[in-house]
Design a protein around this motif. Structure first.
Motif, short mmCIF file in Angstrom:
data_model
loop_
_atom_site.label_atom_id
_atom_site.label_comp_id
_atom_site.label_asym_id
_atom_site.label_seq_id
_atom_site.Cartn_x
_atom_site.Cartn_y
_atom_site.Cartn_z
N LEU A 15 -7.91 -7.25 24.90
CA LEU A 15 -8.90 -6.87 25.90
C LEU A 15 -8.17 -6.20 27.06
CD1 LEU A 15 -9.60 -10.00 24.83
CD2 LEU A 15 -11.59 -9.61 26.26
N GLU A 65 -18.23 -2.90 24.46
CA GLU A 65 -17.65 -1.92 25.39
C GLU A 65 -18.74 -1.06 26.03
OE1 GLU A 65 -13.33 -1.04 23.25
OE2 GLU A 65 -15.02 0.29 22.85
N ALA A 75 -16.57 -9.96 28.80
CA ALA A 75 -16.30 -9.59 27.41
C ALA A 75 -16.03 -10.83 26.55
CB ALA A 75 -15.12 -8.62 27.34
N LEU A 103 -18.00 -11.77 23.28
CA LEU A 103 -17.34 -11.97 21.97
C LEU A 103 -17.85 -13.24 21.30
CD1 LEU A 103 -13.65 -10.99 22.81
CD2 LEU A 103 -15.22 -9.76 21.29
N LEU A 146 -17.53 -4.75 18.58
CA LEU A 146 -16.68 -4.63 19.76
C LEU A 146 -17.02 -3.38 20.55
CD1 LEU A 146 -13.16 -5.67 18.38
CD2 LEU A 146 -14.94 -7.11 19.38
N LEU A 202 -11.60 -2.95 23.88
CA LEU A 202 -11.44 -4.06 22.94
C LEU A 202 -10.82 -3.50 21.67
CD1 LEU A 202 -14.93 -5.76 23.34
CD2 LEU A 202 -12.77 -6.50 24.36
#
Length: 159
Positions: A9, A78, A23, A27, A74, A96
């Motif tokens: 990250l 973003e 983030a 995740l 991912l 990511l």
């Protein structure tokens, strides 16, 4: 069946530490994926002059998603966090990267695993080392301890 995946990250725009914390939460919400652990946050200078400092971390995930499906998830995170893809190495709200995907070596047009530059990036290697055993080997056989020895901690600051 879940596979252990390590994700790098990074952020250097719009409150980078908060971007990474958001983030990590995102995740843990990815379908068929569970956040297992996260490293500390680190700051370092940008690889390119004139950009703000980066904040980085590594997350360990268990995921049942195929590699490209995980990559899509991912990239959606973003995008949700304001990532604009104007230039390849430009500043970003969130980056990511799949660093490792189990014991697989992948060379696909959209994805290379192990990540093709991780061996030269202390902001990837040192956070990763927090999450794996001391004798850890990448899927391509390289030993993490040897990569760390060849990649000094210079310029890296743990938050």
């Amino acid at each position: 069946m879940s596979i252990r995946v390590y994700v790098g990250l990074g952020s250097n725009l719009d409150a980078p530490a908060e971007q990474l914390r958001s983030a990590l939460d995102a995740l843990d919400q990815v379908q068929a994926t569970r956040l297992v652990a996260a490293s500390a946050l680190y700051t370092s200078d940008s690889l390119l002059p004139g950009q703000p400092r980066y904040t980085n971390a590594v997350a360990a995930l268990d995921s049942a998603l195929a590699p490209l499906d995980l990559l899509d998830a991912l990239q959606a995170i973003e995008n949700d966090q304001g990532r604009v893809r104007k230039e390849r190495w430009g500043p970003r709200t969130l980056d990511l990267d799949i660093l490792l995907y189990g014991d697989q070596v992948l060379d696909l047009p959209r994805l290379q695993v192990p990540h093709y530059h991780m061996h030269a990036r202390p902001f990837v290697l040192y956070p990763l080392a927090e999450l794996v055993p001391a004798d850890f080997r990448l899927a391509d056989g390289r030993q993490l301890s040897q990569l760390l020895a060849a990649c000094p901690y210079i310029g890296l600051e743990r938050l």
